[in-house]
Scaffold this active site. Structure first.
Site, mmCIF file in Angstrom:
data_model
loop_
_atom_site.group_PDB
_atom_site.id
_atom_site.type_symbol
_atom_site.label_atom_id
_atom_site.label_comp_id
_atom_site.label_asym_id
_atom_site.label_seq_id
_atom_site.Cartn_x
_atom_site.Cartn_y
_atom_site.Cartn_z
ATOM 1 N N ASP A 83 0.856 -1.176 0.000
ATOM 2 C CA ASP A 83 0.000 0.000 0.000
ATOM 3 C C ASP A 83 0.899 1.236 0.000
ATOM 4 O OD1 ASP A 83 -2.369 1.557 0.320
ATOM 5 O OD2 ASP A 83 -1.911 1.740 2.444
ATOM 6 N N THR B 9 -0.206 4.826 1.318
ATOM 7 C CA THR B 9 -0.428 5.676 2.481
ATOM 8 C C THR B 9 -0.210 4.906 3.779
ATOM 9 O OG1 THR B 9 -2.056 6.944 1.241
ATOM 10 C CG2 THR B 9 -2.060 7.210 3.630
ATOM 11 N N ASP C 250 -1.545 -1.149 5.912
ATOM 12 C CA ASP C 250 -1.838 -0.664 7.267
ATOM 13 C C ASP C 250 -3.303 -0.317 7.494
ATOM 14 O OD1 ASP C 250 -1.907 1.647 5.645
ATOM 15 O OD2 ASP C 250 -1.447 2.915 7.365
#
Length: 683
Positions: free
Chosen positions: A372, A374, A571
Site C-alpha cells: 500500500d 499511504t 496498514d
C-alpha cells in the site's frame, strides 16, 4: 467490557455511566467471542502433566545416583507409574486419538510417531512394574515427550486463536444504531433494522451507518480506514458515503443503498473470512518425511524383535523397544519449533513481530512484494512540504497568516499548517470574523487583514487570479501534494503545499528488496497523480491507483495464479483482505488493529526495511530448520541399526534402552544448540 451510547456509538468507555453528549445511560457492547476451549484444555493438560513429570525425573535421577533397596526401588517405580499414568493417558490422549486416525486414514504423520513412542515406552514400563521384571523403566521418557509435545500444541493454538480477531475487529467498526427519518420524525433504531431506501441522519462525530448517497448537507468524512486516504474527503449532495467511516464535520441526510451483508464493510469481512479458509496449509518437512519414516521405524522394530526372538524373548523386547525409543520424535519435533522460537525472538529485537510461523516459512520463497502507499511507503500524515510566496511577502508572514486562520478549522490540512507554524515557533495572531466554506476553504480577519485560504475553486469564486502560481503548483501536484492557495486583502499571496511525506527509510528498503531480485507492486486508493509521483520517485516496478479493497485482493490472486509468491504490506482496513490473501501478510505497527490482526507479521516501527530483514531471517531460519531435520533423520538412520543389533555380529555393538534414551536426549540438545545459532544473525 466496553460501554457505548445508543444515540452516539462513537462514545465508548470501559466503565458504565452516562453519555457526555446526551446524558443517556451507556449500554454494554456485546463483542464477538472466540472459541478458545481447545486452547484452554490443552493448556490445562500441559501444566498438570508438567507438575506430575517433575517427581518422575527426581526419582529417576536418584535411582542413577544411589542404589535403592528392593523396597525403595519398588516404591520409586510405583510412584513413577502413578505420576506417568495421568500424564500419558490423559495428557497425551489427544495425540493417541490423532495417531490412531492417521493409521486408519493411512496418512502417517508426526502424531503417529508420538503415539507410538509414548505408548511403547509407557506400556513397556508398566509391564516391568506389574510383572516385577528386572529391566529399566522409561516412565520419564514417556512423560517428558508428552509434556514437550503439549507445549508445542499450546504455542500453536495460541497463534491460531488470533486468526479470528481480524473479523471480530471489523465487525466492531459499524455503529450499533442509526437515526432514521420517517414522517419528519427522527428515531434511533438498531443498525440491523435499517432497510434499503431509508432516509438516515448522520451528525458530526458519528459514523456513517450503511453505504448510501448524501441527500442534503455537506460533510468532511474520514475514509482512511476504508480507502487508505490520509486526508478526509469533502462530501456534498449526490456523493456516495461508505458505512463505518467517520463524519468529522457537518450534518447530512443520506439514502441507504446497501445494508447488511451488501455493505462494503460486510464484503470486506467476507473477503477476510474467505481468504482465511482458502489458505493452503503450511508444508511441514517433518510431517512429509514422517510419512515414510514412521512405517520404516515400525518395520525395523518388528524385524528386530523377530531376529532376536530365537535368542530370547527378553532380549527381543529390549532391542525392539530400543529401536522405538531411539526413533522417538523428540528431536524431530523440536527441529522446527526451536528454530522458529529463536528467530521470532531475534525478529522482535528488530521490531519484527512474527505472529505465525508461516511468515518465516514463506518469506524466503517470496518474489513479489505488493505494498500500500499511504501509511506504508509514506508516513500517513499530512505535512507542509513547500511554501511558494508572492514577492511582496515573506515566507514567515505568509505562514503566520495562514496558520492563524487555519487554527479555526478542524480540517487535517489546516491542522498540518498550524503544526508547521508551531514547529517554526511562529506566533498565532488573533482571529475574527471566521467563516468556513465547506469543500473549499476558510476566510477571516487577522490584524485587520482579510485572509482567505482554500482550493482553486474558492479562489475563482473570489475572482482572484492565481495563474502566476499554476506552473509551480502543477509541478508539486505531480509529486502528490495538495495545494492550498492564500489571498490577503483580495490579493494572491502564494500557496502552501501539503502532502503525505515518503518515509525516510522507504527508498533504502525498496533498494534492499530490488537487490534481492524482488519485484515491487504498489496498490493504493490515492489519486493517480500522487501514486505515479511516489512510484516514480521510489522506483516502484508496477503501480495501480484508485484501487478498491476487492481490487487489491483480486490483483494479488492474479499474481499468485501467474506463479508468483506474494507478500503484501499494508496498514488500513482496506488492506485486510489482501493481507489475508497474500502468501504472507505484513502490517505496519502504526496501522489499524484489523490490518495487524490480519497479517502474519507486524513491523512495529512501520519501517519497511523490516521486509528485507524478515527475508534474511527467513532464509537463515529455514536453512537452520533443514539442518536440524537432517540431523534428526541422520541420527535415526545411524541409531536405529545400532539399536536393532545390526552391527552386533561384527563389532559386538548393541544399544541398551538406557543408552537409547540418553542418545535421544543428546539429539534433542544438539537440535536446540543448533537453533540457538540463529541468535548471531545480523539483520
Amino acid at each position: 467490557m466496553e460501554y457505548t451510547c445508543p444515540m452516539h456509538p462513537q462514545v465508548r468507555q470501559k466503565a458504565p455511566g452516562s453519555c457526555p453528549l446526551c446524558g443517556m445511560s451507556l449500554e454494554p457492547i456485546k463483542a464477538a467471542s472466540a472459541d478458545t476451549s481447545e486452547l484452554r484444555g490443552m493448556t490445562l493438560r500441559f501444566y498438570i502433566s508438567l507438575l506430575l513429570t517433575i517427581p518422575i525425573f527426581i526419582f529417576t535421577m536418584l535411582g542413577h545416583l544411589y542404589s535403592f533397596s528392593e523396597k525403595g526401588q519398588a516404591f520409586s517405580l510405583w510412584l513413577q507409574a502413578a505420576c506417568a499414568t495421568p500424564v500419558v493417558l490423559w495428557g497425551g490422549f489427544p495425540f493417541f486419538v490423532r495417531g490412531w486416525r492417521s493409521i486408519l486414514t493411512l496418512k502417517l504423520n508426526m502424531f503417529t510417531l508420538i503415539a507410538l513412542g509414548i505408548g511403547t515406552a509407557y506400556l513397556y514400563s508398566m509391564a516391568i512394574v506389574l510383572f516385577h521384571l528386572p529391566f529399566y523403566a522409561y516412565f520419564e521418557a514417556a512423560s517428558m515427550i508428552t509434556v514437550l509435545v503439549l507445549l508445542g500444541q499450546v504455542l500453536e493454538l495460541r497463534a491460531r486463536a488470533g486468526t479470528g480477531d481480524a473479523i471480530r475487529a471489523l465487525m466492531h467498526l459499524s455503529p450499533l444504531t442509526a437515526i432514521r427519518i420517517k414522517d419528519n420524525q427522527e428515531t434511533s433504531i438498531p443498525l440491523e433494522e435499517v432497510r434499503i431506501g431509508d432516509t438516515l441522519r448522520v451528525r458530526p462525530g458519528e459514523k456513517v451507518p450503511v453505504d448510501g448517497v448524501i441527500l442534503e448537507g455537506d460533510a468532511s468524512i474520514d475514509e482512511s480506514l476504508m480507502t487508505g486516504e490520509a486526508i478526509p474527503v469533502e462530501k456534498h449532495p449526490g456523493d456516495a458515503v461508505i458505512g463505518a467511516t467517520l463524519n468529522e464535520k457537518g450534518s447530512f441526510t443520506m439514502l441507504a443503498k446497501h445494508v447488511g451483508s451488501e455493505t462494503m464493510l460486510s464484503r470486506i469481512v467476507q473477503m477476510v473470512s474467505e481468504a482465511q479458509r482458502s489458505k493452503a496449509p503450511i508444508q511441514n518437512l517433518a510431517d512429509t518425511v514422517s510419512a515414510y519414516f514412521v512405517p520404516t521405524v515400525i518395520l525395523a522394530a518388528l524385524l528386530t524383535f523377530l531376529a532376536w526372538f530365537s535368542i530370547g524373548m527378553q532380549q527381543a523386547i529390549i532391542n525392539a523397544v530400543s529401536v522405538l525409543i531411539i526413533a522417538c520424535p523428540c528431536a524431530l519435533g523440536l527441529a522446527t519449533p526451536m528454530s522458529i522460537r529463536v528467530s521470532v525472538g531475534q525478529g522482535a529485537l528488530q521490531g519484527i513481530l512474527i505472529k505465525e510461523a508461516k511468515g518465516l516459512e514463506q518469506m524466503e520463497k517470496i518474489d513479489t512484494v505488493v505494498t500500500d502507499k499511504t501509511g506504508t511507503l509514506t508516513e500517513g500524515k499530512a505535512r507542509v512540504t513547500a511554501i511558494v510566496r508572492a514577492q511582496n511577502i515573506s515566507e514567515e508572514d505568509l505562514l503566520c497568516f495562514a496558520a492563524s486562520l487555519a487554527v479555526g478549522s478542524a480540517h487535517p490540512l489546516s491542522s498540518a499548517i498550524v503544526l508547521y507554524a508551531k514547529e517554526r515557533h511562529l506566533p498565532l495572531l488573533e482571529l475574527s470574523e471566521f467563516t468556513s466554506l465547506t469543500g473549499m476553504g476558510v476566510m477571516g480577519k487577522i490584524s485587520n487583514t482579510q485572509v482567505v485560504i482554500g482550493n482553486e475553486k474558492l479562489m475563482q469564486q473570489q475572482h482572484l487570479d492565481f495563474s502566476p502560481f499554476f506552473e509551480k503548483a502543477h509541478a508539486l501536484r505531480l509529486k502528490g501534494a495538495t495545494i492550498i492557495f492564500i489571498a490577503l486583502d483580495q490579493n494572491p499571496a502564494g500557496f502552501i503545499a501539503v502532502s503525505d511525506k515518503i518515509k525516510d527509510t522507504t527508498a533504502e528498503a525498496i533498494a534492499m528488496l530490488h537487490k534481492e531480485g524482488i519485484r515491487i507492486v504498489m496498490l493504493t486508493g490515492d489519486n493517480e497523480a500522487s501514486a505515479l509521483a511516489v512510484g516514480k520517485q521510489l522506483g516502484i516496478d508496477e503501480i495501480h491507483a484508485q484501487i478498491l479493497p476487492q481490487d487489491k485482493q483480486r490483483i494479488i490472486e492474479e499474481l499468485q495464479s501467474q506463479g508468483h509468491r506474494v507478500a503484501m504490506a499494508g496498514d488500513g482496513i482496506n488492506d485486510a483482505p489482501a493481507l489475508m490473501q497474500a502468501d504472507i501478510g505484513i502490517a505496519m505497527g502504526s496501522g489499524t488493529d484489523v490490518a495487524i490482526e490480519s497479517a502474519a507479521v507486524t513491523l512495529v516501527k512501520g519501517d519497511i526495511r523490516g521486509i528485507a530483514r524478515l527475508r534474511t531471517l527467513s532464509i537463515a531460519t529455514m536453512r537452520n530448520i533443514r539442518q536440524n531435520l537432517w540431523f534428526a533423520f541422520l541420527y535415526n538412520a545411524l541409531g536405529i541399526p545400532i539399536a536393532a543389533g545390526v552391527f552386533y555380529p561384527f563389532f559386538g555393538l548393541l544399544l541398551s534402552p538406557i543408552i537409547a534414551s540418553a542418545a535421544m536426549t543428546f539429539s534433542s540438545v544438539s537440535v536446540i544448540a543448533n537453533a540457538l545459532h540463529l541468535r548471531r544473525i545480523k539483520l
